[in-house]
Design a protein around this motif. Structure first.
Motif, PDB file in Angstrom:
ATOM      1  N   ILE A  87       0.820  -1.217   0.000  1.00 54.54           N
ATOM      2  CA  ILE A  87       0.000   0.000   0.000  1.00 54.54           C
ATOM      3  C   ILE A  87       0.853   1.267   0.000  1.00 54.54           C
ATOM      4  O   ILE A  87       0.326   2.365  -0.039  1.00 54.54           O
ATOM      5  N   GLY A  88       2.174   1.105   0.016  1.00 52.57           N
ATOM      6  CA  GLY A  88       3.060   2.253  -0.047  1.00 52.57           C
ATOM      7  C   GLY A  88       4.490   1.807  -0.245  1.00 52.57           C
ATOM      8  O   GLY A  88       4.854   0.673   0.068  1.00 52.57           O
ATOM      9  N   ILE A  89       5.300   2.716  -0.786  1.00 54.80           N
ATOM     10  CA  ILE A  89       6.716   2.423  -1.011  1.00 54.80           C
ATOM     11  C   ILE A  89       7.521   3.704  -0.855  1.00 54.80           C
ATOM     12  O   ILE A  89       7.092   4.779  -1.282  1.00 54.80           O
ATOM     13  N   SER A  90       8.670   3.590  -0.215  1.00 54.46           N
ATOM     14  CA  SER A  90       9.628   4.688  -0.154  1.00 54.46           C
ATOM     15  C   SER A  90      10.980   4.128  -0.569  1.00 54.46           C
ATOM     16  O   SER A  90      11.263   2.947  -0.370  1.00 54.46           O
ATOM     17  N   ARG A  91      11.793   4.993  -1.140  1.00 54.03           N
ATOM     18  CA  ARG A  91      13.079   4.528  -1.664  1.00 54.03           C
ATOM     19  C   ARG A  91      14.074   5.664  -1.618  1.00 54.03           C
ATOM     20  O   ARG A  91      13.711   6.829  -1.768  1.00 54.03           O
ATOM     21  N   GLU A 102      18.767  10.538  -2.664  1.00 55.93           N
ATOM     22  CA  GLU A 102      17.527  11.105  -3.201  1.00 55.93           C
ATOM     23  C   GLU A 102      16.397  10.131  -2.906  1.00 55.93           C
ATOM     24  O   GLU A 102      16.501   8.936  -3.169  1.00 55.93           O
ATOM     25  N   PHE A 103      15.285  10.657  -2.358  1.00 55.91           N
ATOM     26  CA  PHE A 103      14.167   9.803  -1.978  1.00 55.91           C
ATOM     27  C   PHE A 103      13.013   9.922  -2.964  1.00 55.91           C
ATOM     28  O   PHE A 103      12.886  10.881  -3.716  1.00 55.91           O
ATOM     29  N   SER A 104      12.148   8.908  -2.912  1.00 54.07           N
ATOM     30  CA  SER A 104      10.852   8.948  -3.587  1.00 54.07           C
ATOM     31  C   SER A 104       9.854   8.240  -2.676  1.00 54.07           C
ATOM     32  O   SER A 104      10.231   7.437  -1.826  1.00 54.07           O
ATOM     33  N   LEU A 105       8.576   8.558  -2.871  1.00 50.94           N
ATOM     34  CA  LEU A 105       7.519   8.013  -2.018  1.00 50.94           C
ATOM     35  C   LEU A 105       6.233   7.901  -2.813  1.00 50.94           C
ATOM     36  O   LEU A 105       5.887   8.811  -3.564  1.00 50.94           O
ATOM     37  N   SER A 106       5.533   6.793  -2.641  1.00 51.49           N
ATOM     38  CA  SER A 106       4.192   6.613  -3.200  1.00 51.49           C
ATOM     39  C   SER A 106       3.348   5.870  -2.183  1.00 51.49           C
ATOM     40  O   SER A 106       3.817   4.903  -1.575  1.00 51.49           O
ATOM     41  N   VAL A 107       2.110   6.312  -2.011  1.00 49.94           N
ATOM     42  CA  VAL A 107       1.152   5.624  -1.147  1.00 49.94           C
ATOM     43  C   VAL A 107      -0.144   5.466  -1.934  1.00 49.94           C
ATOM     44  O   VAL A 107      -0.579   6.396  -2.620  1.00 49.94           O
ATOM     45  N   SER A 108      -0.742   4.291  -1.828  1.00 49.82           N
ATOM     46  CA  SER A 108      -2.012   4.015  -2.493  1.00 49.82           C
ATOM     47  C   SER A 108      -3.033   5.094  -2.139  1.00 49.82           C
ATOM     48  O   SER A 108      -3.136   5.510  -0.983  1.00 49.82           O
TER      49      SER A 108
END
Length: 177
Positions: A87-91, A102-108
Protein backbone atom coordinates in the motif's frame (compact mmCIF):
# COMPACT_ATOMS: atom_id res chain seq x y z
CA UNK A 1 27.86 0.20 5.04
CA UNK A 2 24.40 -1.40 4.87
CA UNK A 3 22.67 -2.09 8.15
CA UNK A 4 19.87 -4.56 8.84
CA UNK A 5 16.33 -3.25 8.93
CA UNK A 6 13.89 -4.17 11.66
CA UNK A 7 10.35 -4.57 10.32
CA UNK A 8 7.95 -2.14 11.96
CA UNK A 9 4.21 -2.71 12.46
CA UNK A 10 1.68 0.14 12.70
CA UNK A 11 -2.08 0.32 13.33
CA UNK A 12 -4.40 1.63 10.64
CA UNK A 13 -7.18 2.71 12.98
CA UNK A 14 -9.80 0.36 11.54
CA UNK A 15 -8.50 -2.67 13.41
CA UNK A 16 -6.08 -3.62 10.63
CA UNK A 17 -2.37 -3.00 10.75
CA UNK A 18 0.40 -2.72 8.22
CA UNK A 19 4.03 -3.73 8.26
CA UNK A 20 6.96 -1.80 6.85
CA UNK A 21 9.68 -4.07 5.49
CA UNK A 22 12.42 -3.97 2.85
CA UNK A 23 11.28 -4.68 -0.67
CA UNK A 24 11.81 -8.25 -1.88
CA UNK A 25 12.65 -9.59 -5.33
CA UNK A 26 9.26 -11.38 -5.45
CA UNK A 27 7.29 -8.13 -4.91
CA UNK A 28 6.99 -7.34 -8.64
CA UNK A 29 3.25 -8.09 -8.97
CA UNK A 30 2.52 -6.26 -5.69
CA UNK A 31 4.41 -3.16 -6.92
CA UNK A 32 2.42 -3.26 -10.16
CA UNK A 33 -0.74 -3.62 -8.05
CA UNK A 34 0.19 -0.51 -6.03
CA UNK A 35 0.82 1.43 -9.24
CA UNK A 36 -2.52 0.28 -10.65
CA UNK A 37 -4.26 1.61 -7.51
CA UNK A 38 -2.79 5.10 -8.03
CA UNK A 39 -5.04 7.64 -9.69
CA UNK A 40 -3.74 9.35 -12.85
CA UNK A 41 -3.15 12.47 -10.70
CA UNK A 42 -1.10 10.50 -8.14
CA UNK A 43 0.93 8.89 -10.93
CA UNK A 44 1.63 12.32 -12.37
CA UNK A 45 2.63 13.74 -8.98
CA UNK A 46 5.00 10.80 -8.37
CA UNK A 47 6.59 10.47 -11.82
CA UNK A 48 6.20 14.12 -13.00
CA UNK A 49 4.53 13.05 -16.24
CA UNK A 50 1.54 11.02 -17.36
CA UNK A 51 2.34 7.33 -17.15
CA UNK A 52 -0.02 4.39 -17.61
CA UNK A 53 2.42 1.50 -17.03
CA UNK A 54 5.51 1.11 -14.89
CA UNK A 55 8.58 0.86 -17.10
CA UNK A 56 10.29 -2.54 -16.96
CA UNK A 57 13.66 -0.94 -16.17
CA UNK A 58 12.10 0.86 -13.16
CA UNK A 59 10.77 -2.46 -11.85
CA UNK A 60 14.13 -4.17 -12.32
CA UNK A 61 15.96 -1.32 -10.57
CA UNK A 62 13.64 -1.27 -7.58
CA UNK A 63 13.49 -5.05 -7.13
CA UNK A 64 17.26 -5.61 -7.34
CA UNK A 65 18.86 -3.05 -5.07
CA UNK A 66 22.46 -2.47 -4.18
CA UNK A 67 21.91 -2.15 -0.44
CA UNK A 68 25.20 -0.30 -0.06
CA UNK A 69 23.74 2.71 -1.89
CA UNK A 70 19.97 2.12 -2.03
CA UNK A 71 17.02 1.12 0.10
CA UNK A 72 13.37 0.56 -0.70
CA UNK A 73 10.77 -0.02 1.98
CA UNK A 74 7.22 -1.16 1.40
CA UNK A 75 4.14 -0.91 3.60
CA UNK A 76 2.13 -4.11 3.37
CA UNK A 77 -1.28 -4.98 4.64
CA UNK A 78 -2.02 -8.63 5.50
CA UNK A 79 1.72 -9.45 5.77
CA UNK A 80 3.00 -12.93 4.88
CA UNK A 81 -0.31 -14.11 3.43
CA UNK A 82 -1.49 -14.93 -0.08
CA UNK A 83 -3.34 -11.61 -0.15
CA UNK A 84 -0.41 -9.47 1.05
CA UNK A 85 -0.87 -6.08 -0.60
CA UNK A 86 1.68 -3.28 -0.92
CA UNK A 87 0.00 0.00 0.00
CA UNK A 88 3.06 2.25 -0.05
CA UNK A 89 6.72 2.42 -1.01
CA UNK A 90 9.63 4.69 -0.15
CA UNK A 91 13.08 4.53 -1.66
CA UNK A 92 16.39 6.28 -1.69
CA UNK A 93 19.30 6.06 -4.09
CA UNK A 94 22.79 7.42 -3.55
CA UNK A 95 24.94 8.62 -6.45
CA UNK A 96 28.43 7.04 -6.58
CA UNK A 97 30.93 8.43 -4.06
CA UNK A 98 28.43 10.76 -2.40
CA UNK A 99 26.88 11.00 1.05
CA UNK A 100 23.62 12.49 -0.25
CA UNK A 101 20.64 10.32 -1.16
CA UNK A 102 17.53 11.11 -3.20
CA UNK A 103 14.17 9.80 -1.98
CA UNK A 104 10.85 8.95 -3.59
CA UNK A 105 7.52 8.01 -2.02
CA UNK A 106 4.19 6.61 -3.20
CA UNK A 107 1.15 5.62 -1.15
CA UNK A 108 -2.01 4.01 -2.49
CA UNK A 109 -4.80 6.58 -2.90
CA UNK A 110 -6.97 4.47 -0.59
CA UNK A 111 -4.51 4.90 2.29
CA UNK A 112 -3.18 8.45 2.02
CA UNK A 113 -4.69 9.71 5.27
CA UNK A 114 -3.41 6.95 7.58
CA UNK A 115 0.16 8.17 8.26
CA UNK A 116 1.71 5.52 6.00
CA UNK A 117 3.79 8.04 4.05
CA UNK A 118 5.07 9.54 7.30
CA UNK A 119 6.07 6.12 8.69
CA UNK A 120 7.70 5.07 5.41
CA UNK A 121 9.71 8.29 5.35
CA UNK A 122 10.70 8.11 9.04
CA UNK A 123 11.92 4.53 8.61
CA UNK A 124 13.75 5.45 5.38
CA UNK A 125 15.41 8.45 7.06
CA UNK A 126 16.45 6.25 9.99
CA UNK A 127 18.01 3.71 7.64
CA UNK A 128 19.86 6.42 5.70
CA UNK A 129 21.27 7.84 8.96
CA UNK A 130 22.41 4.38 10.09
CA UNK A 131 24.19 4.01 6.76
CA UNK A 132 26.14 7.22 7.36
CA UNK A 133 24.42 9.36 4.76
CA UNK A 134 24.51 13.08 5.53
CA UNK A 135 21.62 14.52 3.54
CA UNK A 136 18.36 13.37 1.94
CA UNK A 137 16.94 15.33 -0.98
CA UNK A 138 13.90 15.08 -3.19
CA UNK A 139 12.37 16.84 -6.15
CA UNK A 140 8.69 17.61 -5.63
CA UNK A 141 6.28 19.16 -8.09
CA UNK A 142 5.36 22.63 -6.81
CA UNK A 143 1.68 21.70 -7.06
CA UNK A 144 2.08 18.61 -4.85
CA UNK A 145 0.93 20.31 -1.65
CA UNK A 146 0.41 17.01 0.25
CA UNK A 147 4.02 15.94 -0.28
CA UNK A 148 5.38 19.40 0.47
CA UNK A 149 3.38 19.45 3.71
CA UNK A 150 4.56 15.95 4.66
CA UNK A 151 8.25 16.68 4.15
CA UNK A 152 7.93 20.04 5.90
CA UNK A 153 6.46 18.23 8.92
CA UNK A 154 9.49 15.90 8.83
CA UNK A 155 11.91 18.83 8.94
CA UNK A 156 12.81 19.12 5.26
CA UNK A 157 13.55 22.59 3.91
CA UNK A 158 12.04 23.47 0.51
CA UNK A 159 13.82 25.51 -2.13
CA UNK A 160 12.57 26.84 -5.44
CA UNK A 161 14.52 25.67 -8.47
CA UNK A 162 15.26 28.90 -10.29
CA UNK A 163 15.33 27.46 -13.81
CA UNK A 164 12.34 25.15 -13.22
CA UNK A 165 9.45 26.69 -11.25
CA UNK A 166 7.43 23.45 -11.65
CA UNK A 167 9.62 21.76 -9.01
CA UNK A 168 10.89 22.39 -5.53
CA UNK A 169 13.97 20.78 -4.07
CA UNK A 170 13.48 19.53 -0.53
CA UNK A 171 16.42 18.74 1.72
CA UNK A 172 16.95 17.22 5.16
CA UNK A 173 20.26 17.12 7.02
CA UNK A 174 20.84 13.63 8.38
CA UNK A 175 23.85 14.48 10.49
CA UNK A 176 23.34 14.63 14.22
CA UNK A 177 23.34 18.25 15.29
Amino acid sequence: MSTPFTNQSYALGNGDSYLIRPIQANDKERIIGLFNHLSPESRYLRFAHAISKLPDDFLEDILHLDYETEMALVAVIHPQTESEEIIGISRYVTPPNQSICEFSLSVSDSYTTHGIGTHLMLDLISHAKKNGLLEMVGYVLSGNSKMLHLVSDLGFKAFTIHDDPDFKTVSLSLSEE
